[in-house]
Design an enzyme around this catalytic site. Structure first.
Site, mmCIF file in Angstrom:
data_model
loop_
_atom_site.group_PDB
_atom_site.id
_atom_site.type_symbol
_atom_site.label_atom_id
_atom_site.label_comp_id
_atom_site.label_asym_id
_atom_site.label_seq_id
_atom_site.Cartn_x
_atom_site.Cartn_y
_atom_site.Cartn_z
ATOM 1 N N TYR A 56 3.510 9.615 -11.267
ATOM 2 C CA TYR A 56 2.572 8.867 -10.418
ATOM 3 C C TYR A 56 1.688 7.975 -11.294
ATOM 4 C CZ TYR A 56 -1.068 8.052 -6.884
ATOM 5 O OH TYR A 56 -1.958 7.466 -6.008
ATOM 6 N N ASN A 69 0.806 -1.225 0.000
ATOM 7 C CA ASN A 69 0.000 0.000 0.000
ATOM 8 C C ASN A 69 0.837 1.273 0.000
ATOM 9 O OD1 ASN A 69 -2.516 1.635 0.651
ATOM 10 N ND2 ASN A 69 -1.284 1.998 2.490
HETATM 11 N N1 LIG Z 1 -5.262 9.496 -1.218
HETATM 12 C C1 LIG Z 1 -5.714 9.267 -2.448
HETATM 13 O O1 LIG Z 1 -6.533 10.041 -2.980
HETATM 14 C C2 LIG Z 1 -5.243 8.058 -3.210
HETATM 15 C C3 LIG Z 1 -5.865 7.772 -4.432
HETATM 16 C C4 LIG Z 1 -5.470 6.676 -5.156
HETATM 17 C C5 LIG Z 1 -4.463 5.859 -4.676
HETATM 18 N N2 LIG Z 1 -3.864 6.150 -3.483
HETATM 19 C C6 LIG Z 1 -2.787 5.258 -3.037
HETATM 20 O O2 LIG Z 1 -3.105 4.764 -1.751
HETATM 21 C C7 LIG Z 1 -1.875 4.412 -1.075
HETATM 22 C C8 LIG Z 1 -1.900 5.036 0.302
HETATM 23 O O3 LIG Z 1 -1.951 6.441 0.127
HETATM 24 P P1 LIG Z 1 -2.496 7.460 1.241
HETATM 25 O O4 LIG Z 1 -3.461 8.334 0.587
HETATM 26 O O5 LIG Z 1 -2.855 6.735 2.471
HETATM 27 O O6 LIG Z 1 -1.154 8.311 1.428
HETATM 28 P P2 LIG Z 1 -0.405 8.805 2.739
HETATM 29 O O7 LIG Z 1 0.615 9.775 2.253
HETATM 30 O O8 LIG Z 1 -1.364 9.223 3.773
HETATM 31 O O9 LIG Z 1 0.314 7.468 3.262
HETATM 32 C C9 LIG Z 1 1.364 6.845 2.572
HETATM 33 C C10 LIG Z 1 2.194 6.056 3.564
HETATM 34 O O10 LIG Z 1 3.242 5.374 2.843
HETATM 35 C C11 LIG Z 1 4.434 5.493 3.605
HETATM 36 N N3 LIG Z 1 5.611 5.381 2.745
HETATM 37 C C12 LIG Z 1 6.046 6.281 1.837
HETATM 38 N N4 LIG Z 1 7.206 5.872 1.295
HETATM 39 C C13 LIG Z 1 7.499 4.687 1.864
HETATM 40 C C14 LIG Z 1 8.579 3.776 1.725
HETATM 41 N N5 LIG Z 1 9.600 4.013 0.880
HETATM 42 N N6 LIG Z 1 8.576 2.646 2.462
HETATM 43 C C15 LIG Z 1 7.555 2.398 3.330
HETATM 44 N N7 LIG Z 1 6.509 3.227 3.524
HETATM 45 C C16 LIG Z 1 6.495 4.359 2.792
HETATM 46 C C17 LIG Z 1 4.347 6.878 4.246
HETATM 47 O O11 LIG Z 1 5.227 6.999 5.352
HETATM 48 C C18 LIG Z 1 2.881 6.955 4.605
HETATM 49 O O12 LIG Z 1 2.625 6.463 5.907
HETATM 50 C C19 LIG Z 1 -0.746 4.906 -1.979
HETATM 51 O O13 LIG Z 1 -0.231 3.835 -2.744
HETATM 52 C C20 LIG Z 1 -1.440 5.906 -2.884
HETATM 53 O O14 LIG Z 1 -0.772 6.082 -4.110
HETATM 54 C C21 LIG Z 1 -4.235 7.226 -2.731
#
Ligand SMILES: NC(=O)c1ccc[n+]([C@@H]2O[C@H](COP(=O)([O-])OP(=O)(O)OC[C@H]3O[C@@H](n4cnc5c(N)ncnc54)[C@H](O)[C@@H]3O)[C@@H](O)[C@H]2O)c1
Length: 254
Positions: free
Chosen positions: A153, A86
């Site tokens: 992205y 994730n």
């Molecule tokens: N928020 C949105 O609108 C959205 C939409 C589509 C997809 N996503 C995807 O959902 C997933 C979670 O996103 P989110 O919105 O919770 O983002 P967020 O920024 O709240 O959380 C992301 C987490 O990933 C961790 N992380 C980053 N780099 C890392 C690494 N190298 N190793 C380990 N952990 C790492 C961060 O510390 C953070 O806790 C991501 O893959 C994101 O691309 C999010």
């Protein structure tokens, strides 16, 4: 309790979606290895749980870290049944302002290579166990939709979709399912970057229900995909996006 007796590993658990993934997996009966970069944040998360959750720091860009997080599940809980890749990052930026030495590799390393690492380490461990398993990758609607400010992205999430298909095919004989979930716009710190750009209200009005998807709604879909109730879903990306990718933006504000 659809995940009773299962051991799950999830990355990015200190983020907006990740913390609800841990909560939901525990509610469904799983024991969980919770993975993120910061020991301090993981300790804060651990405080909400008992022995059913263990935490480990890992940087998913490093294969040795990802192997270690899977090994931690086996050491602590005796097996690994579910791996949720994730962790992800995003930095909105116009393509013409990219620094070619920074703006492609940084996002690719986490969103694409990190998921590759998770798929590979999970597959090897599950093959060794001989029990099968489930791998779930967090993709995005932007794996198939073009959008401004998010060139790298989108490319990384398109790669997640294809890695999901290819891994499902190769892992099928091992009885390992591989799926992805594609959120649209979820109210998390990642999306809050659009507040800084003055685009928050604009993108909210583009949502059909005039509201962002809640992170717990994504966690619900992930828990379902991890369960036996989703046994016929394999090699595909499941959209959990409020239908965002299916409709043009509304002409009139809500
Ligand atoms: N928020 C949105 O609108 C959205 C939409 C589509 C997809 N996503 C995807 O959902 C997933 C979670 O996103 P989110 O919105 O919770 O983002 P967020 O920024 O709240 O959380 C992301 C987490 O990933 C961790 N992380 C980053 N780099 C890392 C690494 N190298 N190793 C380990 N952990 C790492 C961060 O510390 C953070 O806790 C991501 O893959 C994101 O691309 C999010």
């Amino acid at each position: 309790m659809r995940l009773q007796g299962k051991v799950a590993v999830a990355t990015g658990v200190c983020g907006g979606i990740g913390q609800y993934i841990v909560r939901k997996l525990v509610e469904e009966g799983a024991r969980v290895v919770a993975v993120d970069l910061s020991r301090e944040q993981l300790d804060a998360l651990q405080a909400d749980y008992g022995d059913e959750v263990t935490t480990i720091t890992a940087d998913v860009t490093k294969y040795s870290d990802v192997e270690a997080m899977i090994a931690h599940a086996v050491d602590r809980f005796g097996q690994v049944n579910i791996v949720i890749n994730n962790a992800g990052i995003a930095f909105p930026k116009p393509l013409l302002e990219h620094d070619p030495d920074k703006d492609f590799d940084a996002i690719t390393a986490v969103n694409q290579k990190g998921v590759y690492h998770g798929i590979l380490a999970a597959g090897k461990a599950m093959q060794k166990q001989g029990t099968g398993g489930v791998i779930i990758n967090t993709s995005s609607v932007y794996g198939t939709m073009a959008s401004e400010l998010s060139f790298t992205y989108n490319v990384s999430k398109a790669a997640v979709d294809m890695m999901t298909k290819c891994a499902a095919l190769e892992y099928g004989p091992q009885k390992i399912r591989v799926c992805a979930v594609a959120p649209g716009r979820v109210d998390t710190p990642m999306l809050h970057q659009y507040k800084d750009l003055g685009l928050w209200e604009h993108i909210r009005h583009e949502q059909m229900r005039d509201a962002f998807t809640k992170p717990e709604e994504i966690a619900d879909v992930i828990a379902f995909l991890a369960s036996d109730a989703a046994n016929c879903i394999n090699g595909t990306t499941v959209y959990a996006s409020d239908g965002f990718e299916n409709f043009k933006y509304p002409l009139k504000p809500n």
